[in-house]
Design a protein around this motif. Structure first.
Motif, PDB file in Angstrom:
ATOM      1  N   ALA A 114       0.841  -1.188   0.000  1.00  0.00           N
ATOM      2  CA  ALA A 114       0.000   0.000   0.000  1.00  0.00           C
ATOM      3  C   ALA A 114       0.878   1.240   0.000  1.00  0.00           C
ATOM      4  CB  ALA A 114      -0.924   0.013   1.214  1.00  0.00           C
ATOM      5  N   SER A 115       0.365   2.304  -0.594  1.00  0.00           N
ATOM      6  CA  SER A 115       1.101   3.571  -0.538  1.00  0.00           C
ATOM      7  C   SER A 115       0.146   4.681  -0.125  1.00  0.00           C
ATOM      8  CB  SER A 115       1.768   3.896  -1.877  1.00  0.00           C
ATOM      9  OG  SER A 115       0.819   4.243  -2.873  1.00  0.00           O
ATOM     10  N   SER A 116       0.708   5.733   0.419  1.00  0.00           N
ATOM     11  CA  SER A 116      -0.104   6.883   0.796  1.00  0.00           C
ATOM     12  C   SER A 116       0.748   8.135   0.712  1.00  0.00           C
ATOM     13  CB  SER A 116      -0.687   6.717   2.194  1.00  0.00           C
ATOM     14  OG  SER A 116       0.294   6.926   3.183  1.00  0.00           O
ATOM     15  N   GLY A 117       0.044   9.271   0.666  1.00  0.00           N
ATOM     16  CA  GLY A 117       0.751  10.543   0.561  1.00  0.00           C
ATOM     17  C   GLY A 117       1.300  11.023   1.889  1.00  0.00           C
ATOM     18  N   GLY A 118       0.811  10.452   2.975  1.00  0.00           N
ATOM     19  CA  GLY A 118       1.249  10.858   4.300  1.00  0.00           C
ATOM     20  C   GLY A 118       0.600   9.971   5.316  1.00  0.00           C
ATOM     21  N   LEU A 119       0.970  10.116   6.557  1.00  0.00           N
ATOM     22  CA  LEU A 119       0.533   9.177   7.586  1.00  0.00           C
ATOM     23  C   LEU A 119      -0.987   9.123   7.719  1.00  0.00           C
ATOM     24  CD1 LEU A 119       1.084   7.199   9.814  1.00  0.00           C
ATOM     25  CD2 LEU A 119       1.282   9.115  11.383  1.00  0.00           C
ATOM     26  N   THR A 120      -1.638  10.270   7.716  1.00  0.00           N
ATOM     27  CA  THR A 120      -3.081  10.244   7.914  1.00  0.00           C
ATOM     28  C   THR A 120      -3.845  10.182   6.604  1.00  0.00           C
ATOM     29  OG1 THR A 120      -3.162  12.652   7.992  1.00  0.00           O
ATOM     30  CG2 THR A 120      -2.916  11.502  10.088  1.00  0.00           C
ATOM     31  N   ASP A 121      -3.126  10.091   5.511  1.00  0.00           N
ATOM     32  CA  ASP A 121      -3.808   9.907   4.235  1.00  0.00           C
ATOM     33  C   ASP A 121      -4.207   8.448   4.094  1.00  0.00           C
ATOM     34  OD1 ASP A 121      -1.852  12.235   2.188  1.00  0.00           O
ATOM     35  OD2 ASP A 121      -3.306  12.520   3.809  1.00  0.00           O
ATOM     36  N   GLU A 122      -5.287   8.242   3.371  1.00  0.00           N
ATOM     37  CA  GLU A 122      -5.705   6.857   3.184  1.00  0.00           C
ATOM     38  C   GLU A 122      -4.640   6.097   2.428  1.00  0.00           C
ATOM     39  OE1 GLU A 122      -8.955   8.433   0.378  1.00  0.00           O
ATOM     40  OE2 GLU A 122      -8.601   6.409  -0.315  1.00  0.00           O
ATOM     41  N   GLN A 123      -4.561   4.825   2.720  1.00  0.00           N
ATOM     42  CA  GLN A 123      -3.636   3.952   2.026  1.00  0.00           C
ATOM     43  C   GLN A 123      -4.336   3.350   0.815  1.00  0.00           C
ATOM     44  OE1 GLN A 123      -1.588   1.131   4.620  1.00  0.00           O
ATOM     45  NE2 GLN A 123      -1.838   2.536   6.330  1.00  0.00           N
ATOM     46  N   TYR A 124      -3.640   3.340  -0.283  1.00  0.00           N
ATOM     47  CA  TYR A 124      -4.139   2.713  -1.496  1.00  0.00           C
ATOM     48  C   TYR A 124      -3.415   1.382  -1.645  1.00  0.00           C
ATOM     49  CZ  TYR A 124      -6.208   7.205  -2.694  1.00  0.00           C
ATOM     50  OH  TYR A 124      -6.948   8.354  -2.683  1.00  0.00           O
ATOM     51  N   PHE A 125      -4.190   0.339  -1.697  1.00  0.00           N
ATOM     52  CA  PHE A 125      -3.614  -1.000  -1.738  1.00  0.00           C
ATOM     53  C   PHE A 125      -3.507  -1.510  -3.163  1.00  0.00           C
ATOM     54  CE2 PHE A 125      -3.266  -2.710   2.587  1.00  0.00           C
ATOM     55  CZ  PHE A 125      -3.920  -1.729   3.308  1.00  0.00           C
ATOM     56  N   GLY A 126      -2.478  -2.297  -3.385  1.00  0.00           N
ATOM     57  CA  GLY A 126      -2.385  -3.053  -4.611  1.00  0.00           C
ATOM     58  C   GLY A 126      -3.239  -4.308  -4.511  1.00  0.00           C
ATOM     59  N   PRO A 127      -3.328  -5.071  -5.584  1.00  0.00           N
ATOM     60  CA  PRO A 127      -4.172  -6.273  -5.594  1.00  0.00           C
ATOM     61  C   PRO A 127      -3.548  -7.444  -4.844  1.00  0.00           C
ATOM     62  CG  PRO A 127      -3.073  -6.028  -7.693  1.00  0.00           C
ATOM     63  CD  PRO A 127      -2.730  -4.801  -6.904  1.00  0.00           C
ATOM     64  N   GLY A 128      -2.271  -7.316  -4.508  1.00  0.00           N
ATOM     65  CA  GLY A 128      -1.620  -8.377  -3.749  1.00  0.00           C
ATOM     66  C   GLY A 128      -0.917  -9.403  -4.627  1.00  0.00           C
ATOM     67  N   THR A 129       0.018 -10.091  -4.006  1.00  0.00           N
ATOM     68  CA  THR A 129       0.674 -11.253  -4.624  1.00  0.00           C
ATOM     69  C   THR A 129       0.352 -12.457  -3.763  1.00  0.00           C
ATOM     70  OG1 THR A 129       2.542 -10.030  -5.573  1.00  0.00           O
ATOM     71  CG2 THR A 129       2.872 -12.373  -5.152  1.00  0.00           C
ATOM     72  N   ARG A 130      -0.240 -13.462  -4.381  1.00  0.00           N
ATOM     73  CA  ARG A 130      -0.544 -14.689  -3.640  1.00  0.00           C
ATOM     74  C   ARG A 130       0.646 -15.619  -3.750  1.00  0.00           C
ATOM     75  NH1 ARG A 130      -4.863 -16.971  -1.519  1.00  0.00           N
ATOM     76  NH2 ARG A 130      -6.236 -15.372  -2.423  1.00  0.00           N
ATOM     77  N   LEU A 131       1.288 -15.861  -2.626  1.00  0.00           N
ATOM     78  CA  LEU A 131       2.466 -16.732  -2.590  1.00  0.00           C
ATOM     79  C   LEU A 131       2.077 -18.077  -2.014  1.00  0.00           C
ATOM     80  CD1 LEU A 131       5.555 -17.191  -2.820  1.00  0.00           C
ATOM     81  CD2 LEU A 131       5.734 -16.348  -0.469  1.00  0.00           C
ATOM     82  N   THR A 132       2.405 -19.118  -2.751  1.00  0.00           N
ATOM     83  CA  THR A 132       2.170 -20.489  -2.285  1.00  0.00           C
ATOM     84  C   THR A 132       3.507 -21.209  -2.246  1.00  0.00           C
ATOM     85  OG1 THR A 132      -0.025 -20.503  -3.298  1.00  0.00           O
ATOM     86  CG2 THR A 132       0.914 -22.632  -2.663  1.00  0.00           C
ATOM     87  N   VAL A 133       3.866 -21.692  -1.081  1.00  0.00           N
ATOM     88  CA  VAL A 133       5.119 -22.438  -0.913  1.00  0.00           C
ATOM     89  C   VAL A 133       4.776 -23.905  -0.761  1.00  0.00           C
ATOM     90  CG1 VAL A 133       7.234 -22.693   0.431  1.00  0.00           C
ATOM     91  CG2 VAL A 133       6.155 -20.439   0.205  1.00  0.00           C
ATOM     92  N   THR A 134       5.269 -24.702  -1.698  1.00  0.00           N
ATOM     93  CA  THR A 134       4.913 -26.135  -1.691  1.00  0.00           C
ATOM     94  C   THR A 134       5.999 -26.991  -1.039  1.00  0.00           C
ATOM     95  OG1 THR A 134       5.905 -26.454  -3.853  1.00  0.00           O
ATOM     96  CG2 THR A 134       3.575 -25.849  -3.796  1.00  0.00           C
TER      97      THR A 134
END
Lengths: 113, 113
Positions: free
Chosen positions: A93-113
């Motif tokens: 996630a990134s934001s412009g500052g501490l109290t700014d809302e965080q914008y999240f990415g869609p994520g990376t799904r990691l599977t360890v077999t």
């Protein structure tokens, strides 16, 4: 405009291998966060970058985890010698500052077999 | 030690009725709170925030209430719509502290048509 992007979207790896996850934050956002969400659990804070300040690494679960950020741009989260318990969705996630809302990415799904 | 708790893992509400999602925290130093909504396979998106100097913040159908003495906040959605069906996370931080956001484990809301 472009949001936060993450790559890869999915990663399957064998136990013991190293993986690198990438995050491209929104341009101009000074703050960048990495979180982990294991199945059925909430978001677990991993690490926080703010401008040129030293990152807050207090959430990294072990020394197998590390992250870097190039200026106020791309960040990579590296997991060495992956274990099955590392399987999770890793969110950036990134934001412009501490109290700014965080914008999240869609994520990376990691599977360890 | 779970500093932010969402004790209800799931909630079902009839369309048009009020949805109330609850969140409790233990750290009295927290002074800024947020709610995020998460759809499957997507990153969380910001909904609404509240500073500890307020006890209520409203944005359209969404209202967040903060009871500092009880260390409790709640999110009210009125009227609830089927599109509100998602997982809701509350998060807390200490503005003057480490800039680390602590997330709850989430509540899955299902709005029944």
């Amino acid at each position: 405009g472009a949001g936060v992007s993450q790559s890869p979207s999915n990663k399957v790896t064998e136990k013991g291998k190293d993986v690198e996850l990438r995050c491209d934050p929104i341009s101009g956002h000074t703050a960048l966060y990495w979180y982990r969400q294991r199945l059925g659990q909430g978001l677990e804070f991993l690490i926080y970058f703010q401008g040129n300040s030293a990152p807050d690494k207090s959430g990294l679960p072990s020394d197998r985890f590390s992250a870097e950020r190039t200026g106020e741009s791309v960040s990579t989260l590296t997991i060495q010698r992956t274990q099955q318990e590392d399987s999770a969705v890793y969110l950036c996630a990134s934001s412009g500052g501490l109290t700014d809302e965080q914008y999240f990415g869609p994520g990376t799904r990691l599977t360890v077999t | 030690d779970q500093q932010v708790k969402q004790n209800s893992p799931s909630l079902s509400v009839q369309e048009g009725r009020i949805s109330i999602l609850n969140c409790d925290y233990t750290n009295s130093m927290f002074d800024y709170f947020l709610w995020y909504k998460k759809y499957p396979a997507e990153g969380p998106t910001f909904l609404i925030s509240i500073s500890s100097i307020k006890d209520k913040n409203e944005d359209g159908r969404f209202t967040v209430f903060l009871n500092k003495s009880a260390k409790h906040l709640s999110l009210h959605i009125v009227p609830s719509q089927p599109g509100d069906s998602a997982v809701y996370f509350c998060a807390a931080t200490e503005i003057s502290g480490t800039y680390k956001y602590i997330f709850g484990t989430g509540t899955r809301l299902k709005v029944l048509a």
